[in-house]
Motif scaffolding. Structure first.
Motif, PDB file in Angstrom:
ATOM      1  N   THR A  29      33.788   4.081   2.671  1.00  0.00           N
ATOM      2  CA  THR A  29      33.643   2.670   3.020  1.00  0.00           C
ATOM      3  C   THR A  29      32.621   2.493   4.149  1.00  0.00           C
ATOM      4  OG1 THR A  29      35.646   2.886   4.384  1.00  0.00           O
ATOM      5  CG2 THR A  29      35.903   1.921   2.195  1.00  0.00           C
ATOM      6  N   LEU A  30      32.605   3.431   5.077  1.00  0.00           N
ATOM      7  CA  LEU A  30      31.620   3.392   6.163  1.00  0.00           C
ATOM      8  C   LEU A  30      30.204   3.555   5.621  1.00  0.00           C
ATOM      9  CD1 LEU A  30      30.734   3.501   9.136  1.00  0.00           C
ATOM     10  CD2 LEU A  30      31.387   5.923   9.146  1.00  0.00           C
ATOM     11  N   GLN A  31      30.009   4.552   4.769  1.00  0.00           N
ATOM     12  CA  GLN A  31      28.688   4.780   4.192  1.00  0.00           C
ATOM     13  C   GLN A  31      28.234   3.593   3.358  1.00  0.00           C
ATOM     14  OE1 GLN A  31      28.458   9.654   3.727  1.00  0.00           O
ATOM     15  NE2 GLN A  31      29.210   8.461   2.000  1.00  0.00           N
ATOM     16  N   ALA A  32      29.152   3.010   2.605  1.00  0.00           N
ATOM     17  CA  ALA A  32      28.806   1.867   1.761  1.00  0.00           C
ATOM     18  C   ALA A  32      28.314   0.700   2.601  1.00  0.00           C
ATOM     19  CB  ALA A  32      30.010   1.447   0.920  1.00  0.00           C
ATOM     20  N   GLU A 232      38.697  -7.993  -0.496  1.00  0.00           N
ATOM     21  CA  GLU A 232      37.895  -7.874  -1.719  1.00  0.00           C
ATOM     22  C   GLU A 232      37.304  -6.477  -1.863  1.00  0.00           C
ATOM     23  OE1 GLU A 232      35.253 -10.720  -3.472  1.00  0.00           O
ATOM     24  OE2 GLU A 232      36.062 -12.338  -2.225  1.00  0.00           O
ATOM     25  N   VAL A 233      36.935  -5.863  -0.758  1.00  0.00           N
ATOM     26  CA  VAL A 233      36.422  -4.490  -0.802  1.00  0.00           C
ATOM     27  C   VAL A 233      37.534  -3.538  -1.221  1.00  0.00           C
ATOM     28  CG1 VAL A 233      35.429  -2.613   0.564  1.00  0.00           C
ATOM     29  CG2 VAL A 233      34.667  -4.978   0.935  1.00  0.00           C
ATOM     30  N   SER A 234      38.703  -3.706  -0.627  1.00  0.00           N
ATOM     31  CA  SER A 234      39.848  -2.865  -0.980  1.00  0.00           C
ATOM     32  C   SER A 234      40.210  -3.003  -2.454  1.00  0.00           C
ATOM     33  CB  SER A 234      41.056  -3.251  -0.115  1.00  0.00           C
ATOM     34  OG  SER A 234      42.230  -2.614  -0.558  1.00  0.00           O
ATOM     35  N   MET A 235      40.198  -4.230  -2.970  1.00  0.00           N
ATOM     36  CA  MET A 235      40.568  -4.464  -4.363  1.00  0.00           C
ATOM     37  C   MET A 235      39.565  -3.812  -5.327  1.00  0.00           C
ATOM     38  SD  MET A 235      41.848  -8.434  -4.124  1.00  0.00           S
ATOM     39  CE  MET A 235      42.183  -8.584  -5.878  1.00  0.00           C
ATOM     40  N   MET A 257      35.530   9.921  -5.242  1.00  0.00           N
ATOM     41  CA  MET A 257      35.185   9.261  -3.988  1.00  0.00           C
ATOM     42  C   MET A 257      33.773   8.669  -4.028  1.00  0.00           C
ATOM     43  SD  MET A 257      38.050   9.611  -2.640  1.00  0.00           S
ATOM     44  CE  MET A 257      37.892   9.005  -0.975  1.00  0.00           C
ATOM     45  N   ALA A 258      32.848   9.393  -4.652  1.00  0.00           N
ATOM     46  CA  ALA A 258      31.490   8.865  -4.798  1.00  0.00           C
ATOM     47  C   ALA A 258      31.489   7.624  -5.689  1.00  0.00           C
ATOM     48  CB  ALA A 258      30.568   9.940  -5.375  1.00  0.00           C
ATOM     49  N   GLY A 259      32.282   7.653  -6.751  1.00  0.00           N
ATOM     50  CA  GLY A 259      32.379   6.498  -7.637  1.00  0.00           C
ATOM     51  C   GLY A 259      32.991   5.298  -6.946  1.00  0.00           C
ATOM     52  N   MET A 260      33.962   5.555  -6.086  1.00  0.00           N
ATOM     53  CA  MET A 260      34.583   4.463  -5.338  1.00  0.00           C
ATOM     54  C   MET A 260      33.558   3.800  -4.423  1.00  0.00           C
ATOM     55  SD  MET A 260      37.875   4.536  -2.770  1.00  0.00           S
ATOM     56  CE  MET A 260      36.959   5.379  -1.477  1.00  0.00           C
ATOM     57  N   GLN A 261      32.731   4.586  -3.769  1.00  0.00           N
ATOM     58  CA  GLN A 261      31.695   4.002  -2.908  1.00  0.00           C
ATOM     59  C   GLN A 261      30.741   3.146  -3.728  1.00  0.00           C
ATOM     60  OE1 GLN A 261      29.724   6.593  -0.068  1.00  0.00           O
ATOM     61  NE2 GLN A 261      27.849   5.377  -0.140  1.00  0.00           N
ATOM     62  N   THR A 262      30.353   3.639  -4.882  1.00  0.00           N
ATOM     63  CA  THR A 262      29.462   2.865  -5.756  1.00  0.00           C
ATOM     64  C   THR A 262      30.119   1.557  -6.194  1.00  0.00           C
ATOM     65  OG1 THR A 262      28.413   4.888  -6.560  1.00  0.00           O
ATOM     66  CG2 THR A 262      28.186   2.934  -7.929  1.00  0.00           C
ATOM     67  N   ALA A 263      31.442   1.588  -6.401  1.00  0.00           N
ATOM     68  CA  ALA A 263      32.161   0.405  -6.876  1.00  0.00           C
ATOM     69  C   ALA A 263      32.256  -0.695  -5.817  1.00  0.00           C
ATOM     70  CB  ALA A 263      33.561   0.800  -7.344  1.00  0.00           C
TER      71      ALA A 263
END
Length: 276
Positions: A29-32, A232-235, A257-263
């Protein structure tokens, strides 16, 4: 570049735009948040809530956030969100947060002023800026915030509060909710006008998630300089995880985890563009 939150918001106020404050709870989330800020060429505020102190090592997180912020091509600050305990604020100051939010909104005005003055004096000695709140943002759906009363900010109380505490920016309660709305949003933009005229300092909107785009843009035009975004980010992240596991495939944790950041990056980008 890593700078003080007050500096970011002072420039935003002069330019009549707002800066997103994204709640983060992990490296992804930080990187995103920083990646999106760089792509959009717009400042960002990294926010860590006091409620996450049990699961996030604050000193380690601050060191990581500041390292990534210093490498960034845009202004980045680190903010302590919704702190109720003086000890948490001292801890954040000691490990280099740019700003802290003391939330004394549950107290009567005079008591909130007294407690906030103490925090402002402590923080300003360390060069740290302070956010506070009068009125109380209600809790909507899917939020992990404490339950608020939903009481709106009184402009004259806000004026007194700012003059007596010397707080740097103020969270204005105008009808938004923490989390997602369970009915039609009833956001008092005319009240925002009165608060802005009364206080003059940068104003903060808590409860960015679910707020209609046009309303958000109108709020920025009327003096909102910082918008908090969490739910909204969490969802988006949890939906990605749910869909990944429903596929029934054995995925490596690093890929998940990488996919979650992309999402979550498109959600952050949407808010960033709204606030420009």
């Amino acid at each position: 570049m890593f700078i003080n939150t007050k500096e970011i918001l002072s420039v935003a106020q002069q330019g009549n735009y707002a800066v997103p404050a994204f709640n983060v709870y992990s490296l992804e989330t930080l990187q995103a948040a920083i990646h999106v800020a760089e792509q959009e060429k717009h400042p960002v505020i990294i926010a860590l809530g006091e409620r996450y102190f049990d699961t996030v090592d604050v000193e380690g997180f601050a060191a990581l956030a500041k390292t990534l912020a210093e490498k960034a091509a845009v202004p980045v600050s680190l903010h302590l969100d919704h702190a109720y305990q003086k000890e948490s604020i001292i801890r954040a100051i000691n490990c280099g947060f740019s700003s802290v939010m003391y939330d004394g909104s549950k107290y009567e005005l005079a008591q909130n002023i007294d407690y906030t003055k103490d925090i402002v004096e402590l923080a300003h000695q360390a060069g740290v800026s302070v956010e506070a709140e009068i009125g109380s943002t209600a809790r909507g759906a899917f939020s992990d915030e404490e339950e608020g009363t939903g009481s709106l900010t009184d402009p004259q109380s806000a004026k007194r509060f700012v003059e007596e505490t010397r707080v740097d920016f103020l969270a204005a309660s105008i009808g938004t909710v923490h989390g997602m709305y369970t009915g039609e949003p009833d956001i008092k933009l005319e009240l925002l006008d009165k608060i802005q005229q009364a206080v003059g300092i940068p104003l903060v909107l808590h409860g960015g998630s679910g707020t209609p785009d046009e309303t958000m843009q109108q709020a920025v035009a009327r003096g909102i300089c910082k918008v908090n975004v969490n739910t909204e980010v969490s969802m988006a992240a949890t939906l990605y995880l749910k869909e990944s596991f429903e596929k029934g495939q054995h995925m490596h944790l690093s890929d998940i985890m990488a996919g979650m950041q992309t999402a979550i990056e498109p959600v952050m980008a949407k808010f960033t563009r709204l606030l420009k």
